[in-house]
Design an enzyme around this catalytic site. Structure first.
Site, PDB file in Angstrom:
ATOM      1  CE1 TYR A  84      -4.044  -2.105   4.705  1.00  0.00           C
ATOM      2  CE2 TYR A  84      -3.082   0.110   4.568  1.00  0.00           C
ATOM      3  CZ  TYR A  84      -3.671  -0.996   4.125  1.00  0.00           C
ATOM      4  OH  TYR A  84      -3.747  -1.372   3.016  1.00  0.00           O
ATOM      5  CB  SER A  93      -0.784   0.055   1.115  1.00  0.00           C
ATOM      6  OG  SER A  93      -1.273   1.456   1.393  1.00  0.00           O
TER       7      SER A  93
HETATM    8  P1  NAP Z   1     -11.645  -5.451   0.452  1.00  0.00           P
HETATM    9  O1  NAP Z   1     -12.393  -4.825  -0.716  1.00  0.00           O
HETATM   10  O2  NAP Z   1     -11.950  -5.329   1.821  1.00  0.00           O
HETATM   11  O3  NAP Z   1     -11.418  -6.981   0.211  1.00  0.00           O
HETATM   12  C1  NAP Z   1     -10.557  -7.970   0.971  1.00  0.00           C
HETATM   13  C2  NAP Z   1     -10.621  -9.242   0.780  1.00  0.00           C
HETATM   14  O4  NAP Z   1      -9.710  -9.767   1.508  1.00  0.00           O
HETATM   15  C3  NAP Z   1     -11.771  -9.920   0.828  1.00  0.00           C
HETATM   16  O5  NAP Z   1     -12.063 -10.876  -0.162  1.00  0.00           O
HETATM   17  C4  NAP Z   1     -11.789 -10.698   2.225  1.00  0.00           C
HETATM   18  O6  NAP Z   1     -12.633 -11.838   2.220  1.00  0.00           O
HETATM   19  C5  NAP Z   1     -10.404 -11.277   2.122  1.00  0.00           C
HETATM   20  N1  NAP Z   1      -9.720 -11.292   3.426  1.00  0.00           N
HETATM   21  C6  NAP Z   1      -9.818 -10.353   4.529  1.00  0.00           C
HETATM   22  N2  NAP Z   1      -9.322 -11.052   5.575  1.00  0.00           N
HETATM   23  C7  NAP Z   1      -8.887 -12.109   5.148  1.00  0.00           C
HETATM   24  C8  NAP Z   1      -8.151 -13.338   5.709  1.00  0.00           C
HETATM   25  N3  NAP Z   1      -7.941 -13.341   7.102  1.00  0.00           N
HETATM   26  N4  NAP Z   1      -7.943 -14.509   5.083  1.00  0.00           N
HETATM   27  C9  NAP Z   1      -8.416 -14.506   3.754  1.00  0.00           C
HETATM   28  N5  NAP Z   1      -8.834 -13.419   3.178  1.00  0.00           N
HETATM   29  C10 NAP Z   1      -9.182 -12.375   3.836  1.00  0.00           C
HETATM   30  O7  NAP Z   1     -10.147  -4.842   0.194  1.00  0.00           O
HETATM   31  P2  NAP Z   1      -9.483  -4.149  -1.307  1.00  0.00           P
HETATM   32  O8  NAP Z   1      -9.323  -2.789  -1.128  1.00  0.00           O
HETATM   33  O9  NAP Z   1      -9.604  -5.250  -2.210  1.00  0.00           O
HETATM   34  O10 NAP Z   1      -8.076  -4.858  -0.832  1.00  0.00           O
HETATM   35  C11 NAP Z   1      -7.000  -5.692  -1.464  1.00  0.00           C
HETATM   36  C12 NAP Z   1      -5.579  -5.306  -0.962  1.00  0.00           C
HETATM   37  O11 NAP Z   1      -5.121  -4.167  -1.192  1.00  0.00           O
HETATM   38  C13 NAP Z   1      -5.424  -5.510   0.754  1.00  0.00           C
HETATM   39  O12 NAP Z   1      -4.225  -6.094   0.892  1.00  0.00           O
HETATM   40  C14 NAP Z   1      -5.242  -4.005   0.663  1.00  0.00           C
HETATM   41  O13 NAP Z   1      -4.682  -3.579   2.140  1.00  0.00           O
HETATM   42  C15 NAP Z   1      -4.629  -3.499  -0.296  1.00  0.00           C
HETATM   43  N6  NAP Z   1      -4.807  -1.953  -0.687  1.00  0.00           N
HETATM   44  C16 NAP Z   1      -6.081  -1.423  -0.802  1.00  0.00           C
HETATM   45  C17 NAP Z   1      -6.147  -0.056  -0.988  1.00  0.00           C
HETATM   46  C18 NAP Z   1      -7.676   0.697  -1.386  1.00  0.00           C
HETATM   47  O14 NAP Z   1      -7.693   1.727  -1.384  1.00  0.00           O
HETATM   48  N7  NAP Z   1      -8.641  -0.232  -1.693  1.00  0.00           N
HETATM   49  C19 NAP Z   1      -5.045   0.664  -1.130  1.00  0.00           C
HETATM   50  C20 NAP Z   1      -3.731   0.056  -0.824  1.00  0.00           C
HETATM   51  C21 NAP Z   1      -3.654  -1.113  -0.755  1.00  0.00           C
HETATM   52  P3  NAP Z   1     -14.028 -11.869   2.719  1.00  0.00           P
HETATM   53  O15 NAP Z   1     -14.848 -11.027   2.236  1.00  0.00           O
HETATM   54  O16 NAP Z   1     -14.505 -13.244   2.794  1.00  0.00           O
HETATM   55  O17 NAP Z   1     -13.791 -11.521   4.339  1.00  0.00           O
END
Ligand code: NAP
Length: 255
Positions: free
Chosen positions: A164, A150
């Protein structure tokens, strides 16, 4: 026979976008999720309707034993390749969590444990299992790992979630170290560092409108989409990136 890609946290957001694009680009896709079985099943149905070879696997990546079982189950489901080896050729360490905004002097041990267990230890455990299958040192045919970091790793996220940010900074260093460790074993390891991306993760941190609210302050004056991040990840997995390893690619619109 299609190579198998395991995407953790694929039930929504960036992970789902990676699964969709990777399936369209010829990967067989193993979808991991933690809780939302319905969303994972809907994605499997949609991808299969488009001709993809895919299945969903529930596992909490923070649980080491569950990760070991996950990889064994994926191997069993997709079967061995003609050479008798695992068909796994790629891993996207995407599963990640944030928490509600807090200062460091307000964070309890349970919060810190979860933050590092999911975001850091989960990625280590999944990468370990992947390297055991991909690395030529273990008789594997090579492959690629992409970790999802991130922009918080270089911003620190004061007053929001320094925990985080620190966990994601660990992912950057993990990427560099593992990449060099397995570079001569046919395994490439890279990371993407997304900026503000429109997904549900902001709601899980108590700020559902975060992407829209921050958009005017961003250099490109808009948040990114999960699809834009997925395109970078799928490129890093592909042979187009055959000489790229140990890289941390900002996908952050200049942030
Ligand atoms: P999201 O929409 O909240 O989706 C998170 C996913 O991770 C969901 O499929 C969830 O599954 C799964 N998950 C959560 N805890 C888990 C665990 N303990 N074991 C297995 N699966 C788990 O998040 P996102 O925004 O797509 O983020 C994806 C990645 O990008 C993350 O690593 C996040 O830190 C990174 N990121 C995101 C952003 C942003 O702005 N969105 C920015 C920088 C980095 P369930 O729904 O089944 O719980």
């Amino acid at each position: 026979m299609k190579p198998v890609l395991l995407v953790t946290g694929a039930s929504r957001g960036i992970g789902r976008a990676v699964a969709e694009l990777a399936a369209a680009r010829g990967w067989a896709v193993a979808l991991n999720y933690a809780r939302d079985e319905r969303a994972a099943a809907a994605l499997v149905e949609r991808l299969r309707a488009a001709g993809a070879e895919t299945a969903a696997f529930r596992a909490d990546v923070a649980d080491d034993a569950a990760v070991v079982r996950l990889f064994a189950t994926v191997d069993a489901h997709f079967g061995a390749g003609p050479d008798g080896r695992s068909r796994l050729r790629g891993l996207v360490n995407n599963a990640g969590v944030v928490d509600v905004a807090a200062r460091v002097d307000e964070m309890d041990a349970a919060r810190l444990q979860r933050m590092f267990a999911v975001n850091v230890f989960g990625s280590f455990a999944c990468a370990r299992e992947a390297v055991r299958r991909l690395s030529t040192r273990h008789g594997g045919a090579g492959g690629a790992i992409v970790n999802v970091s991130s922009a918080a790793a270089r911003l620190g996220s004061p007053g929001q979630y320094v925990d985080y940010a620190a966990a994601k900074a660990a992912i950057d260093t993990f990427t560099l170290g593992l990449a060099r460790e397995v570079a001569a074993e046919g395994v490439r390891v890279n990371a993407v560092r997304p900026g503000i991306i429109e997904t549900d993760i902001h709601a899980s941190g108590g700020q559902p409108d975060r992407a829209r609210e921050l958009a005017p302050q961003l250099p490109m004056q808009r948040a990114g989409t999960a699809d834009e991040v997925a395109r970078s990840i799928v490129w890093l997995l592909s042979d187009e990136a055959s000489y790229v390893t140990g890289a941390v690619l900002d996908v952050a619109g200049g942030r």
